[in-house]
Design a protein around this motif. Structure first.
Motif, PDB file in Angstrom:
ATOM      1  N   ASN A 182       1.496   5.225   0.313  1.00 32.45           N
ATOM      2  CA  ASN A 182       0.987   6.535   0.751  1.00 32.45           C
ATOM      3  C   ASN A 182       1.750   7.633   0.044  1.00 32.45           C
ATOM      4  O   ASN A 182       2.971   7.599  -0.025  1.00 32.45           O
ATOM      5  CB  ASN A 182       1.204   6.712   2.256  1.00 32.45           C
ATOM      6  CG  ASN A 182       0.307   5.792   3.050  1.00 32.45           C
ATOM      7  OD1 ASN A 182      -0.898   5.772   2.843  1.00 32.45           O
ATOM      8  ND2 ASN A 182       0.900   5.005   3.940  1.00 32.45           N
ATOM      9  N   ASP A 227       0.881  -1.163   0.000  1.00 34.14           N
ATOM     10  CA  ASP A 227       0.000   0.000   0.000  1.00 34.14           C
ATOM     11  C   ASP A 227       0.919   1.213   0.000  1.00 34.14           C
ATOM     12  O   ASP A 227       1.839   1.300   0.819  1.00 34.14           O
ATOM     13  CB  ASP A 227      -0.880   0.039   1.256  1.00 34.14           C
ATOM     14  CG  ASP A 227      -1.802  -1.166   1.334  1.00 34.14           C
ATOM     15  OD1 ASP A 227      -2.052  -1.797   0.291  1.00 34.14           O
ATOM     16  OD2 ASP A 227      -2.265  -1.485   2.449  1.00 34.14           O
ATOM     17  N   GLU A 249      -3.762   7.074  -0.276  1.00 32.46           N
ATOM     18  CA  GLU A 249      -3.160   5.751  -0.162  1.00 32.46           C
ATOM     19  C   GLU A 249      -3.608   4.896  -1.332  1.00 32.46           C
ATOM     20  O   GLU A 249      -4.806   4.708  -1.539  1.00 32.46           O
ATOM     21  CB  GLU A 249      -3.585   5.109   1.162  1.00 32.46           C
ATOM     22  CG  GLU A 249      -3.003   3.730   1.368  1.00 32.46           C
ATOM     23  CD  GLU A 249      -3.464   3.075   2.673  1.00 32.46           C
ATOM     24  OE1 GLU A 249      -2.694   2.326   3.264  1.00 32.46           O
ATOM     25  OE2 GLU A 249      -4.617   3.322   3.087  1.00 32.46           O
ATOM     26  N   THR A 299      -8.543   6.765  -0.092  1.00 35.51           N
ATOM     27  CA  THR A 299      -7.947   5.508  -0.492  1.00 35.51           C
ATOM     28  C   THR A 299      -8.168   5.361  -1.984  1.00 35.51           C
ATOM     29  O   THR A 299      -9.279   5.553  -2.469  1.00 35.51           O
ATOM     30  CB  THR A 299      -8.630   4.345   0.254  1.00 35.51           C
ATOM     31  OG1 THR A 299      -8.555   4.617   1.651  1.00 35.51           O
ATOM     32  CG2 THR A 299      -7.949   3.028  -0.033  1.00 35.51           C
TER      33      THR A 299
END
Ligand SMILES: [Zn+2]
Lengths: 97, 469
Positions: free
Chosen positions: B191, B189, B207, B242
């Motif tokens: 960021n 993931d 993210e 997200t």
């Protein structure tokens, strides 16, 4: 917090349990007692997670953890015995659009 | 205005244990759906999880290899969320007391990407969306994972690539994961936030979830940088969100915003006791760590004085390095050994996986017997390559292929004698060479080749010839 017979019925359906009306009444009483007990614990520890850790704060030694040895898994039929399976999978209603 | 990229990574790595983290089901990849399952990993009421010691050990190994401190008293927590890939409606993870904290991964430039924490948790099942259904396979559910959380120290897609590659190498070197992104045993993931160049204040971040290839990570970061820069330079505000990356369009898009961020209601996992790890065990694990990739690369280049490009080709494969080091320990020269690996051995290993395994049929020590002949000038490089190829093919030792006869004429005295013969036999070529025609020397090579059936070391012969004429 009381729990209604309707909520018990919903839970029973989700858990695939068959309850008649009388059992539902019994259960709503029992659930009430369980929730009251949980409330009592919460009142004791103030709901803080660190306090909960204190209450159940037992330790296990590293050496007593499980060894990495493969055990036989359950037969696929058994794993899926509570659902109407689709090709060996657990089916649920589509979760993405 | 110029913007600076600020990025941190959350990397999930599947641990290479034989069994799942809380039950004895196998972690083998693939298999028919829901055949690696039991009451524990399908979350049946009353089933109790029992923590796998190896998973804890592997997580500690990963922590030590990334210079983390180890919390020897550690516990697990419940992360509650309702999604069908988790049969219990919660994931057993770690919240406030991760196993490892405050480490770093070093890049080749010397820059350190700080690691905030590494914790253990269970993987979720796999979902397949088909027509009106979502089909669930829990084979992967309960496979042990570590989540490696970096600080936002990454400032370019190139650094991101190197960070992920270095992590991969470290995990493979220490044997805790194969880190195959295409099989999902490593996922990131990412960021990302932007800030005006020179500013210290962090911007609002987004993210990008579940990236499974380094190329996609770089692409997604470039796209997201452009998207945020456009918003900011237009006077707008980046919304915390997200994101999803679309592999076909190469674009990122919003999956959910901060408003619908979930509250995971973490609380201590009551079914698993607090684990107390003796310091002696941590020390034992620390002492069992191998030389780490970057240390090895630097030693190859700075201490063994190997060609940097070739050293980079081999250090990615630990088994190849072990083989190389075995040959060198048996007396072979590092330079010739590395050249033969890169030139001859690697050309027989087609896939990354083959190179990773480095199952080549002969040992490094066996190869050393051949390489020492090359080192001593008893055979030339061409013959060494040909012979090594035959040894790899058959698994036989060097004595099978090179006899005393083959080596005759190859020591320095013999070669000098042959060079003198060649000079005497080619007066015209020698005269031409002296007159400045460099290529005239080829006639002398031809003589030497015939006299030695091609086994003469041309490089050495050139030196000798030049010293003679
Ligand atoms: Zn299981």
């Amino acid at each position: 917090m009381a729990i209604t017979e309707k909520e018990i019925k919903t839970l029973a359906r989700l858990a695939r349990l068959d309850f008649d009306d009388e059992r539902c009444r019994e259960f709503s009483g029992e659930f009430g007692e369980i929730i009251a007990f949980a409330d009592r614990i919460n009142a004791q520890v103030g709901g803080a997670t660190s306090d909960i850790r204190e209450v159940g704060g037992r330790e296990i030694a590293y050496g007593d953890l499980r060894d990495d040895e493969v055990k036989e898994s359950l037969l696929n039929e058994k794993v899926l015995s509570n659902v109407q399976s689709e090709g060996g999978f657990f089916p649920v209603r589509r979760v993405v659009k | 205005m110029k913007y600076e990229l600020v990025s941190g990574f959350e990397t999930h790595v599947e641990l290479a244990t034989a069994t799942k983290i809380f039950c004895g089901c196998t972690t083998a990849f693939g298999g028919e759906p829901n055949t690696h399952c039991c009451p524990v990993c399908t979350g049946q009421p009353g089933a109790l999880p029992v923590l796998n010691k190896k998973a804890v050990e592997f997580a500690i190994r990963a922590g030590l290899a990334t210079h983390c401190e180890i919390n020897t008293v550690t516990h697990l927590d419940r992360k509650n969320y309702c999604y069908p890939d988790l049969p219990k409606a919660y994931q057993i993870s770690q919240f406030d007391k991760p196993l490892c904290e405050h480490g770093y991964v070093e890049l080749e430039s010397g820059k350190k990407i700080r690691i905030l924490r590494i914790h253990i948790e269970e993987d979720a099942g796999k979902l397949v969306h088909e027509r009106g259904f979502t089909l669930i396979d829990y084979n992967r559910g309960g496979v042990p994972l570590i989540e490696i959380v970096s600080e936002p120290d990454i400032s370019s897609p190139e650094e991101a690539r190197e960070y992920v590659e270095k992590l991969q190498l470290i995990m493979r070197y220490i044997g805790v994961s194969d880190c195959k992104m295409q099989e999902g045993s490593m996922r990131c993931d990412v960021n990302i936030s932007l800030r005006p160049e020179g500013s210290e204040k962090l911007g609002t971040r987004t993210e990008i979830k579940n990236m499974n290839s380094i190329a996609h990570i770089e692409k997604a970061m470039r796209y997201e940088y452009g998207r945020q820069a456009e918003i900011l330079s237009g006077g707008g505000k980046v919304e915390q969100a997200t994101m999803r990356f679309d592999e076909t369009t190469g674009e990122t898009s919003v999956m959910r915003t901060k408003e619908d961020a979930q509250d995971y209601r973490y609380f201590p996992e009551p079914d698993i006791l607090t684990v107390n790890i003796p310091q002696s065990e941590v020390d034992r694990i620390k002492n069992s760590l191998p030389e780490l990739p970057l240390e090895k690369l630097r030693r190859y280049i700075d201490v063994l004085h190997l060609n940097a490009q070739n050293a980079r080709l081999i250090y990615k494969y630990k088994a190849a390095c072990d083989w190389f080091e075995e040959a060198v320990a048996a007396g072979a020269s590092p330079k010739n050994t590395l050249n033969l690996i890169v030139g001859t051995v690697f050309s027989r290993l087609d896939t990354e996986e083959d190179k990773e395994k480095f199952d080549v049929g002969i040992s490094g020590a066996q190869a050393a017997e051949l390489i020492k002949l090359l080192d001593g000038g008893k055979i030339n490089a061409t013959l060494a390559q040909m012979t090594l190829a035959k040894m790899l093919e058959t698994g036989d030792g060097v004595e099978k292929f090179i006899s005393a006869e083959d080596m005759r004429g190859m020591d320095d005295g013999e070669l000098t004698r042959l060079c003198k013969e060649a000079i005497a036999a080619n007066p015209q070529a020698v005269a031409d060479y002296k007159a400045g025609k460099e290529k005239a020397i080829f006639a002398l090579y031809g003589y030497l080749k015939r006299a030695t059936q091609g086994k003469a070391d041309v490089q050495k012969a050139t030196e000798i010839i030049k010293s003679l004429i």
